[in-house]
Design an enzyme around this catalytic site. Structure first.
Site, PDB file in Angstrom:
ATOM      1  N   LYS A 279      14.262  -9.360  -6.744  1.00  0.00           N
ATOM      2  CA  LYS A 279      13.683 -10.386  -7.616  1.00  0.00           C
ATOM      3  C   LYS A 279      14.779 -11.139  -8.361  1.00  0.00           C
ATOM      4  CE  LYS A 279       9.007  -8.839  -8.063  1.00  0.00           C
ATOM      5  NZ  LYS A 279       8.038  -8.045  -8.749  1.00  0.00           N
TER       6      LYS A 279
ATOM      7  N   LYS B 247       5.041  -6.863   2.637  1.00  0.00           N
ATOM      8  CA  LYS B 247       3.772  -6.302   2.159  1.00  0.00           C
ATOM      9  C   LYS B 247       2.818  -7.439   1.780  1.00  0.00           C
ATOM     10  CE  LYS B 247       4.693  -6.027  -2.737  1.00  0.00           C
ATOM     11  NZ  LYS B 247       4.376  -5.461  -4.000  1.00  0.00           N
TER      12      LYS B 247
ATOM     13  N   LYS C 110       0.339 -10.692  -4.029  1.00  0.00           N
ATOM     14  CA  LYS C 110      -0.332 -11.763  -4.784  1.00  0.00           C
ATOM     15  C   LYS C 110       0.544 -13.001  -4.853  1.00  0.00           C
ATOM     16  CE  LYS C 110      -2.114  -8.522  -8.137  1.00  0.00           C
ATOM     17  NZ  LYS C 110      -1.358  -7.904  -9.210  1.00  0.00           N
TER      18      LYS C 110
HETATM   19  P1  TYM Z   1       0.487  -4.847  -9.129  1.00  0.00           P
HETATM   20  O1  TYM Z   1      -0.625  -5.547  -9.812  1.00  0.00           O
HETATM   21  O2  TYM Z   1       1.544  -5.671  -8.517  1.00  0.00           O
HETATM   22  O3  TYM Z   1      -0.109  -3.894  -8.009  1.00  0.00           O
HETATM   23  C1  TYM Z   1      -1.200  -3.075  -8.319  1.00  0.00           C
HETATM   24  C2  TYM Z   1      -1.210  -1.874  -7.385  1.00  0.00           C
HETATM   25  O4  TYM Z   1      -1.405  -2.314  -6.048  1.00  0.00           O
HETATM   26  C3  TYM Z   1      -0.405  -1.727  -5.225  1.00  0.00           C
HETATM   27  N1  TYM Z   1      -0.113  -2.660  -4.117  1.00  0.00           N
HETATM   28  C4  TYM Z   1      -0.224  -2.334  -2.836  1.00  0.00           C
HETATM   29  N2  TYM Z   1      -0.617  -1.214  -2.215  1.00  0.00           N
HETATM   30  C5  TYM Z   1      -0.631  -1.208  -0.864  1.00  0.00           C
HETATM   31  N3  TYM Z   1      -0.277  -2.278  -0.120  1.00  0.00           N
HETATM   32  C6  TYM Z   1       0.128  -3.429  -0.701  1.00  0.00           C
HETATM   33  N4  TYM Z   1       0.462  -4.475   0.050  1.00  0.00           N
HETATM   34  C7  TYM Z   1       0.161  -3.491  -2.124  1.00  0.00           C
HETATM   35  N5  TYM Z   1       0.492  -4.441  -3.011  1.00  0.00           N
HETATM   36  C8  TYM Z   1       0.321  -3.917  -4.225  1.00  0.00           C
HETATM   37  C9  TYM Z   1       0.786  -1.544  -6.143  1.00  0.00           C
HETATM   38  O5  TYM Z   1       1.680  -0.576  -5.642  1.00  0.00           O
HETATM   39  C10 TYM Z   1       0.115  -1.113  -7.406  1.00  0.00           C
HETATM   40  O6  TYM Z   1      -0.173   0.270  -7.364  1.00  0.00           O
HETATM   41  N6  TYM Z   1       3.953  -2.082 -11.342  1.00  0.00           N
HETATM   42  C11 TYM Z   1       2.525  -2.091 -11.091  1.00  0.00           C
HETATM   43  C12 TYM Z   1       1.721  -2.272 -12.366  1.00  0.00           C
HETATM   44  C13 TYM Z   1       1.969  -1.185 -13.372  1.00  0.00           C
HETATM   45  C14 TYM Z   1       1.745   0.206 -13.200  1.00  0.00           C
HETATM   46  C15 TYM Z   1       2.109   0.803 -14.447  1.00  0.00           C
HETATM   47  C16 TYM Z   1       1.271   0.990 -12.156  1.00  0.00           C
HETATM   48  C17 TYM Z   1       2.452  -1.375 -14.631  1.00  0.00           C
HETATM   49  N7  TYM Z   1       2.532  -0.177 -15.274  1.00  0.00           N
HETATM   50  C18 TYM Z   1       2.023   2.188 -14.644  1.00  0.00           C
HETATM   51  C19 TYM Z   1       1.181   2.380 -12.348  1.00  0.00           C
HETATM   52  C20 TYM Z   1       1.546   2.951 -13.581  1.00  0.00           C
HETATM   53  C21 TYM Z   1       2.215  -3.158 -10.049  1.00  0.00           C
HETATM   54  O7  TYM Z   1       2.957  -3.354  -9.162  1.00  0.00           O
HETATM   55  O8  TYM Z   1       1.078  -3.852 -10.210  1.00  0.00           O
END
Ligand code: TYM
Length: 410
Positions: A183, A265, A268
């Protein structure tokens, strides 16, 4: 542990001495005896050693686990309001939270609005997106009475704990993380918040003493940072948190790929909307996106994630939508061309998304209901976070120890 190992070694020495003793006492010559029994004896002894050593090592693992098991099991995860949720978020995190809750787990899900500031965030978009992600969690089946659904920024302890943990994390460790590097490489002015992203994530989990974290594979390294921060904290101040672990399934749901570029992957932030299927997509939109999904020139459907990422991603989605294993999906596809198979996958996904989409539409018409759930959730989350933070404040010296503070008040 050393004692256990010593005992294990002594046991083996005694065993061999007994074998020797038996040989000497028996009327058989050692050669004769070995010719008759050696292979059976040796095999059974090797099995015994193997079983014992397995027990030794699994006990070791268990005793490490015991550290985590001393804390009550609690599932914690977050979703960023950076866009509409797609099937990666749904299969990778959200649906698993619902399943864990149905199995009786204490599940806390929050909308990670503070994390969303690490990217470009339009002030006017944050509230509607936050509400939409919360509504998606409810539409996916999360029960707000049994679990806790809230917005991260409504609980100030996340940011407070983040500061303390940031003072334990090293710049070198955080700057080395691949997600940060990727990033940061894409922007000129790198915000410090981007570097601190995994520290805030650790605080999100630790402030509730989260033990299990359902996330996609992309978050595994962030969980390692959290585990390392727990160790550093324990070493410096004492025990305040369990070591959280990522709950990564083995059905491939943690790694859903982009429909347009299967080497990436599903995300969003991908500029191509055809790369992802949203939970709000109509049946027509789903069918179109699956039809346009990039596969390869081999007409047969096989499941080979390494060499045929595109078609294997479709098999994966088919499996997740219909609760199949890849072999079953592939045998259903026998005799079908890729194009025909895409119709099968699209139908399965339409069936899977339709009820979530309908509930989402219903909740979109009743935003006050979602707001009430979030308000109630934040109040419960605050109570839990306060309790943990008080312990942290005592251990770090920010507050006098409990007994002393009672005396100071009186
Ligand atoms: P976010 O919103 O980007 O993603 C939310 C969750 O979706 C999973 N994810 C996926 N899983 C499988 N295949 C994909 N292509 C894919 N894209 C996204 C992400 O791994 C995530 O579990 N950092 C986190 C948000 C967060 C969080 C936390 C999670 C903030 N604090 C504490 C767990 C614990 C995230 O990426 O959100």
């Amino acid at each position: 542990m050393l004692n256990e190992f010593t005992l294990f070694t002594i046991f083996n020495i005694i065993f061999y001495k007994m074998v020797l003793f038996t040989i000497l006492c028996s009327k058989l010559t050692p050669t004769k005896m070995f010719s008759m029994k050696s292979s059976a004896l040796f095999t059974s002894h090797m099995k015994c050693i193997y079983r014992n050593s397995n027990r030794f090592f699994s006990d070791k693992c268990k005793s490490e686990e015991k550290v985590g098991e001393a804390w009550p099991r609690r599932v914690v995860t977050g979703l960023q309001p950076t866009g509409e949720l797609h099937l990666g978020n749904y299969f990778g995190a959200l649906r698993r939270c619902v399943q864990l809750q149905e199995q009786g787990d204490d599940v806390m899900v929050f909308i990670a609005d503070l994390h969303s500031f690490t990217g470009r965030q339009e002030a006017g978009e944050l509230q509607p997106r936050t509400l939409q992600v919360a509504a998606a969690a409810l539409a996916a089946g999360l029960c707000p009475e049994r679990g806790v659904l809230f917005v991260q920024s409504a609980v100030a302890r996340h940011a407070e704990l983040c500061w303390l943990l940031a003072c334990l994390a090293t710049h070198a460790r955080l700057a080395h993380l691949p997600q940060y590097k990727e990033k940061a490489a894409a922007i000129k002015e790198v915000p410090v918040g981007l570097l601190l992203y995994p520290v805030l994530q650790a605080a999100d989990i630790l402030v509730y003493r989260g033990t299990h974290v359902p996330v996609g594979a992309d978050q595994a390294q962030h969980l390692q940072v959290a585990a390392q921060l727990v160790r550093t904290f324990h070493h410096r101040y004492g025990r305040a948190f369990p070591t959280p672990r990522a709950l990564l399934p083995d059905d491939g749901s943690d790694r859903i790929r982009s429909l347009r570029d299967p080497s990436k992957k599903m995300s969003k932030s991908d500029p191509d909307p055809k790369s992802r299927i949203l939970l709000t997509d109509s049946d027509d939109a789903i069918r179109l996106k699956i039809r346009k999904a990039v596969t390869d020139f081999t007409p047969q459907v096989t499941f080979e994630p390494e060499s045929r990422a595109g078609v294997s991603n479709l098999v994966r989605l088919h499996c997740l939508a219909r609760d199949l294993v890849p072999e079953e999906a592939v045998s259903e596809a026998e005799g079908l061309t890729s194009a025909q198979y895409k119709e099968v996958v699209a139908s399965a996904l339409c069936e899977c998304v339709a009820p979530v989409r309908a509930r989402l539409a219903d909740l979109a018409a009743r935003p006050h209901l979602v707001r009430d759930v979030l308000r109630h959730g934040a109040a419960r989350a605050r109570l839990r976070a306060d309790e943990v933070y008080e312990r942290v404040a005592e251990l770090t010296g920010l507050r006098p120890p409990a007994a002393l503070s009672d005396r100071l008040v009186n």
